[in-house]
Design an enzyme around this catalytic site. Structure first.
Site, PDB file in Angstrom:
ATOM      1  N   GLY A   1       1.075  -1.122  -0.308  1.00  0.00           N
ATOM      2  CA  GLY A   1      -0.273  -0.344   0.083  1.00  0.00           C
ATOM      3  C   GLY A   1       0.810   1.786   0.261  1.00  0.00           C
TER       4      GLY A   1
ATOM      5  N   GLY B   1       0.517   7.961   5.658  1.00  0.00           N
ATOM      6  CA  GLY B   1      -0.393   7.221   7.093  1.00  0.00           C
ATOM      7  C   GLY B   1      -1.717   8.096   6.626  1.00  0.00           C
TER       8      GLY B   1
ATOM      9  CE  LYS C   1       4.831  15.273  -1.259  1.00  0.00           C
ATOM     10  NZ  LYS C   1       5.626  13.587  -0.078  1.00  0.00           N
TER      11      LYS C   1
END
Length: 352
Positions: A209, A325, A227
């Site tokens: 994942g 996460g 970023k």
């Protein structure tokens, strides 16, 4: 105590985690932070959309296990997503934007943020697109409308890298940064060090994942490039666009490259960096870099992210933390709402 009505745009992993936190932490937030959150609308490409001015029960949203178009089963719901209508019409104080990042133009998230701000609503987002492509315009619009545009989670998920540099390093004379800003590519490089081929390592990342079905944005550096733009513009006062940042991924690194690095007590890392030049200009880059093992970034493993800030007064300051996460990214959105609440509280005290 303040109650904030929120609308969730996207109901994937991150905004589902926001709902989980609301279901379990609202009483704690009321006690410790001085506010509660109330979900009044949700819009999702798969599930549809729903508005409930009195609020939607977070536990019900999580437990229902809706199938495609499932929000149409709810009062005030539709099986079709309608992000524009939800953003503009829902009785929300804050729009929580957590949709897919388009690395080419930031849409539709740029429009989501603009619609919200134009409607006089605060925006919190984890989406890199609006920040990398339109932060200056959106911040100016937010200031004109008297609302906040917050995006702490757009770079390192729940690790508060932007606010830390803005506040804790204020006055340290930041000259640049370099960082590991993509957990997927870092995981792949680590697995290659253990003997796996590039393709095998990518497949494992997908199975766990960490990587999408199409891992291109991660392994070719496109995610990191966005970023770098965000951090360079936010912290170094640059005006970079993604096209201004040179970009090279890790797909050309071979097993032999990895082996030779180990023999020289070094490690390959995909590094996103920017620096202020002598003439005041700022340049950014993304590329694999061979780091000696005593470099603080060399010891960063797995899906962890890290950034080393290069300062005049403190030397190098390195921050390490989770770069992905569900709960970690949801925390970043909470930290943005805490910032909005703090600004509102300060304004109320000034008015008094």
């Amino acid at each position: 105590m303040t109650n904030y009505n929120i609308a969730l745009i996207g109901f994937g992993g991150v905004n589902r985690a926001v709902a989980e936190l609301i279901a379990s932490k609202n009483d704690l937030w009321e006690r410790d932070l001085g506010f509660r959150l109330n979900i009044v609308a949700v819009s999702d490409l798969h599930l549809g959309s729903v508005i409930s001015p009195n609020g939607l029960d977070a536990k019900t949203l999580l437990a229902a296990n809706f199938t495609k178009g499932g929000f149409g089963q709810l009062s005030g719901g539709s099986p079709e997503a309608n992000n524009e209508m939800i953003i503009k019409k829902a009785p929300a104080d804050i729009i929580v934007e957590a949709t897919f990042t388009n690395p080419n133009d930031g849409e539709p998230a740029v429009s989501h943020c603009e619609w919200a701000i134009q409607s006089g609503k605060h925006v919190v987002t984890t989406n890199k697109g609006p920040v990398a492509f339109a932060a200056k315009r959106l911040k100016a619009l937010a200031e004109a409308k008297g609302v906040c545009f917050e995006y702490e989670g757009s770079v390192m998920s729940g690790t508060p890298v932007i606010r830390l540099a803005d506040t804790a390093l204020a006055g340290a004379e930041l000259q640049g940064f370099e960082g590991i800003l993509n957990g997927t590519s870092n995981f792949v490089l680590g697995r290659m060090e253990s003997g796996k081929l590039f393709a095998e390592a990518v497949k494992e990342a997908q199975e766990l994942g960490y990587a999408e079905a199409d891992p291109t944005a991660d392994v070719e550096g496109f995610d990191v490039r966005l970023k770098v733009v965000i951090l360079a513009n936010e912290l170094l006062g640059a005006s970079l666009t993604p096209d201004d940042v040179s970009c090279e991924g890790i797909s050309d690194l071979s097993g032999l490259d990895i082996e030779n690095a180990a023999k020289s007590d070094s490690r390959w890392k995909l590094i996103g960096a920017a620096k202020r030049n002598a003439d005041g200009s700022v340049t950014g880059s993304v590329a694999p870099k061979l780091l000696p093992r005593d470099n603080p970034l060399a010891g960063v493993n797995g899906a962890t992210n890290a950034v080393s800030f290069l300062t005049e007064l403190l030397g190098t300051v390195t921050v390490t933390g989770p770069g992905a996460g569900r709960i970690e990214t949801a925390y970043a959105l909470l930290s943005d709402i805490i910032a909005i609440h703090a600004a509102k509280t300060a304004n109320n005290k000034e008015a008094a």
